[in-house]
Design a protein around this motif. Structure first.
Motif, PDB file in Angstrom:
ATOM      1  N   PRO A 257      36.794 -15.413  49.475  1.00  0.00           N
ATOM      2  CA  PRO A 257      38.011 -16.002  48.921  1.00  0.00           C
ATOM      3  C   PRO A 257      39.046 -14.923  48.646  1.00  0.00           C
ATOM      4  O   PRO A 257      38.711 -13.749  48.458  1.00  0.00           O
ATOM      5  N   GLY A 258      40.300 -15.311  48.611  1.00  0.00           N
ATOM      6  CA  GLY A 258      41.367 -14.355  48.387  1.00  0.00           C
ATOM      7  C   GLY A 258      41.851 -14.366  46.951  1.00  0.00           C
ATOM      8  O   GLY A 258      41.922 -15.417  46.307  1.00  0.00           O
ATOM      9  N   VAL A 259      42.163 -13.172  46.440  1.00  0.00           N
ATOM     10  CA  VAL A 259      42.793 -13.022  45.134  1.00  0.00           C
ATOM     11  C   VAL A 259      44.250 -12.641  45.390  1.00  0.00           C
ATOM     12  O   VAL A 259      44.523 -11.645  46.062  1.00  0.00           O
ATOM     13  N   ILE A 260      45.185 -13.430  44.872  1.00  0.00           N
ATOM     14  CA  ILE A 260      46.602 -13.220  45.154  1.00  0.00           C
ATOM     15  C   ILE A 260      47.242 -12.394  44.044  1.00  0.00           C
ATOM     16  O   ILE A 260      47.119 -12.726  42.864  1.00  0.00           O
ATOM     17  N   HIS A 261      47.899 -11.314  44.436  1.00  0.00           N
ATOM     18  CA  HIS A 261      48.654 -10.467  43.514  1.00  0.00           C
ATOM     19  C   HIS A 261      50.129 -10.874  43.610  1.00  0.00           C
ATOM     20  O   HIS A 261      50.763 -10.705  44.656  1.00  0.00           O
ATOM     21  N   TYR A 262      50.656 -11.391  42.507  1.00  0.00           N
ATOM     22  CA  TYR A 262      52.048 -11.846  42.497  1.00  0.00           C
ATOM     23  C   TYR A 262      53.012 -10.752  42.033  1.00  0.00           C
ATOM     24  O   TYR A 262      54.151 -10.700  42.481  1.00  0.00           O
ATOM     25  N   VAL A 263      52.558  -9.892  41.131  1.00  0.00           N
ATOM     26  CA  VAL A 263      53.392  -8.801  40.625  1.00  0.00           C
ATOM     27  C   VAL A 263      52.868  -7.512  41.243  1.00  0.00           C
ATOM     28  O   VAL A 263      51.780  -7.040  40.896  1.00  0.00           O
ATOM     29  N   THR A 264      53.630  -6.940  42.189  1.00  0.00           N
ATOM     30  CA  THR A 264      53.157  -5.803  42.969  1.00  0.00           C
ATOM     31  C   THR A 264      54.203  -4.702  43.026  1.00  0.00           C
ATOM     32  O   THR A 264      55.392  -4.933  42.755  1.00  0.00           O
ATOM     33  N   ASP A 265      53.763  -3.507  43.406  1.00  0.00           N
ATOM     34  CA  ASP A 265      54.699  -2.393  43.585  1.00  0.00           C
ATOM     35  C   ASP A 265      55.719  -2.701  44.681  1.00  0.00           C
ATOM     36  O   ASP A 265      56.895  -2.331  44.577  1.00  0.00           O
ATOM     37  N   SER A 266      55.245  -3.359  45.732  1.00  0.00           N
ATOM     38  CA  SER A 266      56.118  -3.593  46.885  1.00  0.00           C
ATOM     39  C   SER A 266      57.126  -4.712  46.653  1.00  0.00           C
ATOM     40  O   SER A 266      58.139  -4.796  47.353  1.00  0.00           O
ATOM     41  N   GLY A 267      56.830  -5.593  45.690  1.00  0.00           N
ATOM     42  CA  GLY A 267      57.683  -6.745  45.490  1.00  0.00           C
ATOM     43  C   GLY A 267      57.289  -7.937  46.331  1.00  0.00           C
ATOM     44  O   GLY A 267      57.862  -9.019  46.196  1.00  0.00           O
ATOM     45  N   TYR A 268      56.297  -7.739  47.228  1.00  0.00           N
ATOM     46  CA  TYR A 268      55.796  -8.821  48.064  1.00  0.00           C
ATOM     47  C   TYR A 268      54.451  -9.309  47.525  1.00  0.00           C
ATOM     48  O   TYR A 268      53.662  -8.524  46.999  1.00  0.00           O
ATOM     49  N   THR A 269      54.193 -10.604  47.696  1.00  0.00           N
ATOM     50  CA  THR A 269      52.884 -11.147  47.336  1.00  0.00           C
ATOM     51  C   THR A 269      51.825 -10.540  48.250  1.00  0.00           C
ATOM     52  O   THR A 269      52.003 -10.464  49.461  1.00  0.00           O
ATOM     53  N   LEU A 775      48.093 -17.854  32.231  1.00  0.00           N
ATOM     54  CA  LEU A 775      47.694 -16.963  33.316  1.00  0.00           C
ATOM     55  C   LEU A 775      48.382 -15.613  33.158  1.00  0.00           C
ATOM     56  O   LEU A 775      49.563 -15.548  32.815  1.00  0.00           O
ATOM     57  N   TYR A 776      47.633 -14.549  33.445  1.00  0.00           N
ATOM     58  CA  TYR A 776      48.116 -13.185  33.224  1.00  0.00           C
ATOM     59  C   TYR A 776      48.154 -12.448  34.564  1.00  0.00           C
ATOM     60  O   TYR A 776      47.115 -12.079  35.116  1.00  0.00           O
ATOM     61  N   PRO A 777      49.357 -12.231  35.124  1.00  0.00           N
ATOM     62  CA  PRO A 777      49.492 -11.752  36.511  1.00  0.00           C
ATOM     63  C   PRO A 777      48.898 -10.376  36.775  1.00  0.00           C
ATOM     64  O   PRO A 777      48.553 -10.090  37.921  1.00  0.00           O
ATOM     65  N   LEU A 778      48.769  -9.508  35.770  1.00  0.00           N
ATOM     66  CA  LEU A 778      48.296  -8.143  36.013  1.00  0.00           C
ATOM     67  C   LEU A 778      46.915  -7.873  35.416  1.00  0.00           C
ATOM     68  O   LEU A 778      46.516  -6.718  35.273  1.00  0.00           O
ATOM     69  N   GLU A 779      46.186  -8.934  35.088  1.00  0.00           N
ATOM     70  CA  GLU A 779      44.873  -8.736  34.473  1.00  0.00           C
ATOM     71  C   GLU A 779      43.748  -9.180  35.396  1.00  0.00           C
ATOM     72  O   GLU A 779      43.828 -10.230  36.045  1.00  0.00           O
ATOM     73  N   ARG A 780      42.703  -8.346  35.422  1.00  0.00           N
ATOM     74  CA  ARG A 780      41.464  -8.702  36.114  1.00  0.00           C
ATOM     75  C   ARG A 780      40.521  -9.349  35.092  1.00  0.00           C
ATOM     76  O   ARG A 780      40.956  -9.944  34.125  1.00  0.00           O
ATOM     77  N   HIS A 781      39.212  -9.207  35.308  1.00  0.00           N
ATOM     78  CA  HIS A 781      38.263  -9.864  34.408  1.00  0.00           C
ATOM     79  C   HIS A 781      38.306  -9.229  33.020  1.00  0.00           C
ATOM     80  O   HIS A 781      38.265  -9.926  32.010  1.00  0.00           O
ATOM     81  N   GLU A 782      38.340  -7.931  32.986  1.00  0.00           N
ATOM     82  CA  GLU A 782      38.446  -7.224  31.719  1.00  0.00           C
ATOM     83  C   GLU A 782      39.910  -6.881  31.487  1.00  0.00           C
ATOM     84  O   GLU A 782      40.472  -6.046  32.180  1.00  0.00           O
ATOM     85  N   PHE A 783      40.514  -7.530  30.508  1.00  0.00           N
ATOM     86  CA  PHE A 783      41.923  -7.270  30.225  1.00  0.00           C
ATOM     87  C   PHE A 783      42.118  -5.810  29.826  1.00  0.00           C
ATOM     88  O   PHE A 783      41.288  -5.227  29.131  1.00  0.00           O
ATOM     89  N   GLU A 784      43.240  -5.227  30.270  1.00  0.00           N
ATOM     90  CA  GLU A 784      43.501  -3.816  30.017  1.00  0.00           C
ATOM     91  C   GLU A 784      44.792  -3.561  29.259  1.00  0.00           C
ATOM     92  O   GLU A 784      44.963  -2.487  28.686  1.00  0.00           O
ATOM     93  N   HIS A 785      45.704  -4.509  29.262  1.00  0.00           N
ATOM     94  CA  HIS A 785      47.043  -4.239  28.755  1.00  0.00           C
ATOM     95  C   HIS A 785      47.227  -4.833  27.370  1.00  0.00           C
ATOM     96  O   HIS A 785      46.993  -6.037  27.163  1.00  0.00           O
TER      97      HIS A 785
END
Length: 810
Positions: A257-269, A775-785
């Motif tokens: 399955p795919g995990v989609i990154h919406y907030v990225t360095d490139s600005g693209y999904t 939903l938290y766009p920059l968090e994986r399973h273990e929250f870091e921020h």
């Protein structure tokens, strides 16, 4: 990994102003507490002794960074130093020794170093961009062996020459190729072709003869065929043998399955592949090949004669599912569930890279831990090198699943006696077994034994056990030839230990509720320990945090006692006759949170403090499935995840009502990962029992989790669909009556955010009320921020304030 990963670090909570003032500390606001957790202090990690035993090393996270610094401390004076870049160049790594104790070796910054113990003279053996690992001395002490990935090398101490132990090629041997009819015709017709072939054959024969007679040459390659790929290699200390573990090549690992990154360095999904769903491709079966490095021969090691290997532990489930499929006209699916004639196996993996393989010191024998892919059997086997065959030494069967822990194995110093851990009595205990003799228990009782460490002189085993109480852990020792198990440390919250090179001292990591692991040193026969570190921050320790009380909750379902941590006001007599409560549910399933050690959930523990100060009481339970209570407690959830645990949580609620003046209509529940799953199961399988629930990163449908965790507990979904239907919150979505908040990281590649989104859509279609998702766009399973922690726990706090604290009817 074999266990569901723990819920990530989350938001902290604080004592309110009045309590903070009483403790002499300034009040803390929520945003301050949600700042980087460096303000609490840091855990001491990865301690090890110096080669000469005069110092201890450990690592410590750097403030404001993910970098970990290396420290060295004198165990006599307690004086420690952080090593700067220059000092790091002269540092040491965890050392291994030859049998005479004249030489030591270690890995530092990925390279191999050799040390003369008497003089301290150090020789750098490698300097390469690829990391080396697993140094070991040859049985005769003349060489130092090490690996680079799966390639083994041997460094000759006298000459300083390094050579590969073996060269492996996953291709067919070109010399074994037989000419087809056309090639034979060509050779018959043309003299030049016959002469060319004869020359090549002669050159090859000459190379083989020279290699066999001349040890200064690189070894000839072993051709292992193109139908398999390499998993692991293990070299014997005597240099004679190499065990090669393979699996089928070009194997389809299943759709990811795919995990989609919406907030990225490139600005693209951007999209990232995650792990495969359970049942979409079982682990690859592994095969064993034994290489004779001296005779340059190779032998396949068959597992067909392991006891019970041809049994089908899932026969009853298989027959029921097949009958259901055939009745539904799904004959092709039914045929796919046919049991194999011989069950496939893998080597039990101690970590992500290295199989559980242990050579004895002289290289004359090897212990292998093999695990059936259906997770029902573990075999410890050795090898008959004359017959090139496996010899079963011990079989552990479990009708549910073989545990992910307590599978250590090794050898006594006589090179003829195995030691191992086994849950065969229902609790992990330590055993020894001569190769031609019977199994003998070195420990026995209703407690868990882990971290077995044989002393350098071979006379003692040092172990971690909870013999005093399930929640209390210390170092014990027992003679390796049998005798009394005696307690060495007196912490109750002992986490890890390392033995000094001369067997006289232990470096011990210990912790408590609000103190992260700290390093101390103590004699191996007991006595007064000497603390060497204090890495907690004054701003944190100044607060009068609530000490959790370990309590015993009686089970109404025949489970005996459920251990829990209770957080309540200091003066219970001033308590209201009817108050709100919250139950916190730890993650991972198989994890122990009720202990005298520091909890993994430091932040949640502080949030529990805040809840108490706001008028709640809090209970944190080691429900069935938790670690530390034996095999039956662990496997109670087999094929019914979320059912025994919910019974325990409801018993906890009843205990709060009976003993602490709690209003049964004003109890909330929250947790992350497995704790989030249980929060959903509590609201969906026991509607009306909880006033509200907050589920962080929860698995809502086990069909979409991974194999290594879920397949053990629920079997494969194609084989055992009933277990998945019984165990998945999404199957109970129509029962939602109580407010539910779901928080999930969008780039979680462990429990995918799609789990929560799919459940949310079910609620939408069922016209449910009072459910929310964050939903938290920059968090994986273990929250870091910290911003995410703040937002997540602000929402949980508001949920409880709205629906639990005032006793809102809904």
């Amino acid at each position: 990994m074999r266990r569901l990963l723990l819920a990530g670090l989350v938001a902290l909570a604080v004592l309110p102003a009045a309590a903070a003032a009483a403790s002499g500390a300034a009040p803390l606001d929520l945003e301050t507490i949600m700042a980087n957790p460096d303000w609490m202090g840091h855990a001491v990690e990865n301690p090890y002794w110096s080669v000469d035993g005069r110092s201890l090393y450990y690592s410590l996270k750097r403030d404001g960074s993910t970098v970990h610094d290396l420290y060295r401390v004198d165990p006599v004076s307690g004086q420690g130093t952080r090593l700067d870049a220059a000092a790091m160049a002269q540092a040491e790594g965890p050392a291994i020794y030859d049998h005479t104790r004249q030489h030591a070796a270690y890995i530092l910054h990925g390279d191999v170093f050799l040390v003369d113990v008497a003089s301290g003279r150090r020789v750098q053996v490698t300097r390469s961009p690829q990391p080396e690992s697993a140094p070991q001395f040859s049985a005769d002490g003349r060489a130092l062996q090490f690996r680079q990935a799966n390639n083994w090398y041997s460094y000759d101490l006298a000459s300083g020459v390094t050579s590969p132990a073996a060269v492996l090629k996953f291709a067919d041997d070109p010399q074994d190729k037989k000419p087809d009819a056309l090639e034979r015709q060509q050779l018959d017709l043309f003299k030049e072709l016959r002469e060319n072939k004869a020359d090549k054959d002669a050159e090859h024969a000459n190379e083989e003869a020279l290699a066999a007679a001349d040890s200064t040459r690189a070894p000839q390659p072993f051709y292992l065929g193109d139908k398999s790929q390499l998993v692991d290699t293990e070299l014997s200390p005597n240099g004679r043998w190499m065990l090669v573990i393979t699996q089928p090549a070009h194997r389809d690992d299943g759709k990811a399955p795919g995990v989609i990154h919406y907030v990225t360095d490139s600005g693209y999904t951007e999209t990232q592949d995650a792990r495969t769903y359970v049942g979409r491709n079982d682990p690859a079966p592994q095969s064993l090949v034994l290489l004779d490095l001296v005779a340059h021969k190779q032998y396949d090691l068959s597992t067909d004669n392991l006891p019970g290997i041809k049994d089908d532990p899932l026969k009853a489930i298989r027959e029921k599912t097949v009958a259901t499929l055939e009745k539904a006209g799904k004959s092709d699916e039914a045929k796919a569930l046919k049991a194999p004639d011989v069950r496939p196996v893998t080597l039990y993996s101690m970590d992500a890279e290295t199989a559980s393989v242990a050579w004895n010191d002289d290289g004359s024998d090897i212990a292998l831990e093999l695990l059936s892919i259906d997770n029902k059997d573990r075999w410890i086997a050795t090898i008959d090198f004359d017959k090139h065959a496996l010899v079963s030494q011990h079989r552990l069967h479990d009708d549910a699943w073989i545990n992910w822990t307590y599978n250590d194995v090794g050898w006594l110093k006589d090179n003829r006696t195995l030691w191992f851990l086994s849950e065969q009595t229902g609790y992990s205990q330590l055993y020894v077994k001569p190769l031609s003799g019977a199994v003998k228990a070195l420990t026995a009782g209703k407690f868990e034994v882990s971290q077995p460490l044989l002393s350098n002189d071979g006379k003692w085993f040092y172990v971690r056990t909870n013999q005093v109480a399930p929640y209390s852990y210390d170092v014990y020792r027992v003679p390796s030839n049998g005798g009394a198990l005696t307690r060495v440390t007196q912490y109750g919250g002992m986490d890890q230990f390392v033995l000094s090179p001369n067997d006289s001292q232990l470096g011990v990591l210990h912790s408590s509720a609000y103190v992260l692991p700290q390093l101390a040193v103590q004699g191996v026969q007991g006595g007064t320990p000497r603390d060497l570190t204090n890495t907690m921050k004054p701003a944190f320790t100044a607060h009068a945090w609530i000490a959790p009380k370990i309590v015993e909750v009686p089970s109404s379902h025949g489970a005996g006692v459920i251990y829990a941590k209770y957080y309540g006001p200091a003066n219970e007599t001033d308590a209201l006759s009817s108050r709100p409560a919250v139950i916190f549910v730890h993650g991972a399933g198989y994890l122990q949170d009720v202990s005298e050690s520091a909890t993994y959930y430091q932040h949640e523990q502080l949030f529990n403090n805040l809840l108490v100060q706001q008028g709640y009481v809090v209970l944190d339970m080691d429900y069935r499935a938790s670690q530390g209570y034996g095999r039956d407690w662990r496997t109670a959830i087999y094929r019914q995840m979320g059912h025994p645990e919910l019974e325990d949580l409801l018993d906890g609620k009843a205990w709060l009502v009976k003993n602490h003046g709690v209003d049964a209509k004003r109890v909330g529940i929250y947790g992350g990962s497995y704790g989030g799953f249980m929060t959903e199961m509590a609201l969906l399988r026991a509607p009306g029992e909880f006033a509200a629930g907050a589920a962080q990163r929860p698995p809502a449908d086990w069909v979409t989790y991974n194999h290594s965790y879920t397949g053990d507990i629920l079997n494969d979904p194609q084989l055992d669909p009933e277990a998945y239907k019984t165990s998945s919150p999404i199957e109970y979505a129509d029962n939602l009556r109580d407010p539910l908040l779901i928080n999930h990281g969008l780039i979680d590649d462990n429990v995918l955010a799609s789990d929560s989104v799919r459940l949310y859509e079910r609620f939408v279609e069922l016209h449910k009320k009072n459910f929310w998702i964050s939903l938290y766009p920059l968090e994986r399973h273990e929250f870091e921020h910290p911003d995410s922690w703040y937002d997540e726990y602000r929402r949980i706090d508001e949920l409880f304030e709205t629906w639990v604290k005032p006793g809102t009817q809904h």
